[in-house]
Design an enzyme around this catalytic site. Structure first.
Site, mmCIF file in Angstrom:
data_model
loop_
_atom_site.group_PDB
_atom_site.id
_atom_site.type_symbol
_atom_site.label_atom_id
_atom_site.label_comp_id
_atom_site.label_asym_id
_atom_site.label_seq_id
_atom_site.Cartn_x
_atom_site.Cartn_y
_atom_site.Cartn_z
ATOM 1 N N ASP A 1 0.861 -1.210 0.000
ATOM 2 C CA ASP A 1 0.000 0.000 0.000
ATOM 3 C C ASP A 1 0.888 1.249 0.000
ATOM 4 O O ASP A 1 1.946 1.219 0.586
ATOM 5 C CB ASP A 1 -0.957 0.043 1.179
ATOM 6 C CG ASP A 1 -2.009 -1.036 1.075
ATOM 7 O OD1 ASP A 1 -2.878 -0.871 0.210
ATOM 8 O OD2 ASP A 1 -1.930 -1.991 1.857
ATOM 9 N N THR A 2 0.339 2.313 -0.427
ATOM 10 C CA THR A 2 1.181 3.395 -0.906
ATOM 11 C C THR A 2 0.426 4.722 -0.868
ATOM 12 O O THR A 2 -0.784 4.735 -0.813
ATOM 13 C CB THR A 2 1.581 3.087 -2.374
ATOM 14 O OG1 THR A 2 2.171 1.797 -2.413
ATOM 15 C CG2 THR A 2 2.527 4.089 -2.941
ATOM 16 N N THR A 3 1.185 5.844 -0.902
ATOM 17 C CA THR A 3 0.538 7.110 -1.193
ATOM 18 C C THR A 3 1.162 7.700 -2.436
ATOM 19 O O THR A 3 2.366 7.542 -2.681
ATOM 20 C CB THR A 3 0.636 8.090 -0.022
ATOM 21 O OG1 THR A 3 -0.383 9.095 -0.157
ATOM 22 C CG2 THR A 3 1.995 8.760 0.072
#
Length: 583
Positions: A388-390
């Site tokens: 998961d990431t931004t």
């Protein structure tokens, strides 16, 4: 409460139960698609991030005279506080920057390396028969590269001092901010994983993480959240710079923590870290160019997909029909077979650039059967070859555009929070292979295969769209779907992200063995906006299709487009909490 009012509320509740919100459709719009909304237009500066407050932080920095890089750093620092479910300074960073002064695209690879003191043989012994690295605990932790990325970008393109760039995040960390709904959901999901039986035992020390993030359980939407330890860490960076994190007091604290819990990162690993400026590569498609960073990331898979798809006339197909979904999914499967075979740390494994040629794209396209999925396409070649990431994007009044992605991997990361520092270490090392013959095999001091990729599109030699679509293996296929939506079907920037997506999973993986054979054609997940007739047709062709309505596995999109008149257009989407802000 008086009885008549109570009775009325009770009746309304009963009516709501009988007529659920799921049965109420969308309203209308005066322009554009009914399932989308208007893009945001701004002339002087614009920011699109996964949190409204972070977008506003970026605009505040731009108004103070900061560059797009200053604003991106400020927003990323805020997101490390406000969206720790997707990123933070315990993770890595990649960026693509358009510099109007030199009229050039610059790429930065800010990924960290595995511990030098953990040998392959010791790792195998510690795994005790497991066929992959664990998702949590100390074994998958690699050196965090985000802080190095901030200071490298700032040294080249920053205008404001770092203390001003970090000031908004410090203030929010000390004073608190309300948790937003999607991030609250991810807090709950991460807490459930960390405390799940069988996984909790992988985490050598969890008290620090509980005290930092979960003192009263996972934070809920609307709850005020603070992180004073992270404020102190940011203050140290603001005063003492990059050196504090990799050679100073913060490095020693992280090293001592790892030694205390039986981990392997040491001070020497932090001191040896350095990211690097890299050259983006681009491929043409429908009058534009998509540009991505080279491995150890997976960005080139998007370029391979486009080189395959340019041999099909997608614009003549029904965008909601089975033909285009089948064609795009098969292109993805073919590109990801090569990804699983050849994508690794370029310091130890040279990438075969033949994979990006138009001729190779034609060869791979010729393998696609229009009637059914390929059984086992396998990688191309052979060529010799030694998560998961931004995502956020910012543009400023001078024309600088920044495409930045940052992550801890697997949501919040490893479950390990170093003493008193207020952030969690990444678990990116889980993406190493254990196959000793694989280019991506684990080795001390090596960068693992990486999932996070920023994107940038050019048109007629000029900057056009800075964009990204976070979410593991969804990212290359998401980049391609956005490009197809815009270039083949004329969607505006907002619609291109709001449109229903697919996410194909399965097949070979860069974490597996070279001789792995996929058991089936994988799983094709689609969103509810894909017509059921299309779903049924794809199933009849042989695709394993499921419809998923929560948006989680389909990533999160932000984008900024520059028009010919210099006006910026910004977009974000419903799958995240973010907004676009401009002035």
């Amino acid at each position: 409460m008086c009885k008549p009012i109570a009775a009325a509320l009770s009746a309304m509740a009963l009516f709501g139960a009988a007529m659920s919100a799921d049965e109420l459709g969308a309203g209308g719009r005066p322009v554009g698609e009914i399932w989308s909304r208007s893009p945001v237009y701004a002339q002087n500066g614009i920011a699109a991030t996964a949190h409204p407050l972070a977008s506003q932080v970026a605009i505040d920095i731009l108004k103070e005279g900061g560059s797009a890089v200053d604003a991106a750093i400020a927003a990323n620092a805020a997101l490390g506080l406000m969206e720790p479910t997707g990123n933070g300074i315990g993770g890595d960073l990649f960026a693509i920057i358009w510099d109007p002064e030199t009229e050039k695209l610059y790429g930065y690879n800010g990924s960290g390396r595995s511990p030098k003191g953990l040998s392959y043989d010791t790792l195998i012994e510690k795994l005790d028969g497991a066929d992959s690295l664990p998702p949590f605990g100390a074994l998958p932790v690699s050196v965090p590269g985000a802080v190095d990325g901030w200071f490298a970008m700032h040294g080249r393109f920053g205008k404001l001092p770092m203390r001003e760039n970090l000031a908004p995040a410090i203030a929010y960390a000390e004073d608190g901010f309300p948790v937003s709904p999607v991030i609250a959901t991810y807090f709950s999901m991460n807490y459930a994983r960390f405390t799940e039986e069988g996984l909790r035992e992988q985490i050598e020390e969890f008290a620090n993480a509980e005290a930092t993030y979960f003192s009263d359980g996972p934070p809920e939407a609307g709850e005020i959240f603070r992180n004073p330890d992270l404020a102190k860490t940011y203050r140290t960076l603001a005063r003492k710079g990059r050196r504090a994190f990799y050679e100073g007091e913060l490095a020693r604290t992280m090293s001592d923590y790892m030694e205390r819990i039986g981990g392997y990162l040491r001070y020497e690993d932090f001191a040896a870290h350095e990211g690097e400026w890299v050259e983006p590569a681009c491929v043409s498609y429908q009058g534009a160019e998509l540009c991505e960073l080279p491995p150890n990331g997976q960005g080139f898979a998007a370029l391979q997909m486009l080189n395959i798809l340019k041999n099909a006339d997608l614009a003549s197909m029904d965008r909601a029909g089975p033909e285009i979904f089948h064609t795009m999914v098969e292109a993805k499967r073919l590109a990801f077979e090569d990804l699983a075979r050849y994508y690794a740390d370029p310091d130890t494994s040279e990438f075969p650039m033949e994979l990006l040629s138009e001729e190779y794209g034609q060869e791979r396209f010729a393998l696609i059967d229009p009637e059914k999925p390929l059984g086992n396409p396998g990688p191309g070649g052979p060529w010799d070859s030694d998560g998961d990431t931004t995502y956020l994007t910012v543009a400023d009044k001078d024309g600088m555009m920044v495409s930045l992605i940052q992550s801890n991997y697997r949501g919040m990361g490893s479950g390990l929070v170093p003493d008193g520092l207020g952030f969690m270490f990444q678990d990116r090392g889980q993406l190493f292979s254990l196959d000793p013959n694989h280019p991506n095999v684990y080795a001390p001091g090596k960068r693992p295969f990486h999932t996070i990729i920023p994107a940038f599109a050019m048109k007629d030699g000029q900057p056009w769209i800075s964009f990204g679509l976070m979410g593991g293996a969804m990212q290359p296929q998401g980049h391609v779907q956005v490009m197809v939506n815009i270039l083949d079907f004329g969607m505006n920037l907002q619609e291109a992200g709001d449109a229903a997506r697919f996410n194909h999973s399965g097949g070979r993986a860069p974490t597996g063995n070279l001789d792995d054979q996929p058991a089936d054609t994988g799983r094709l997940s689609v969103e509810p906006g894909v017509p059921m007739a299309t779903v049924k047709a794809l199933r009849a062709m042989g695709h394993n299709v499921e419809v998923i309505d929560n948006g989680i596995i389909f990533g999160g999109y932000q984008a900024i487009m520059r028009q010919d008149n210099g006006v910026y257009v910004g977009a974000t989407e419903m799958r995240k909490d973010g907004t676009v802000a401009g002035y």
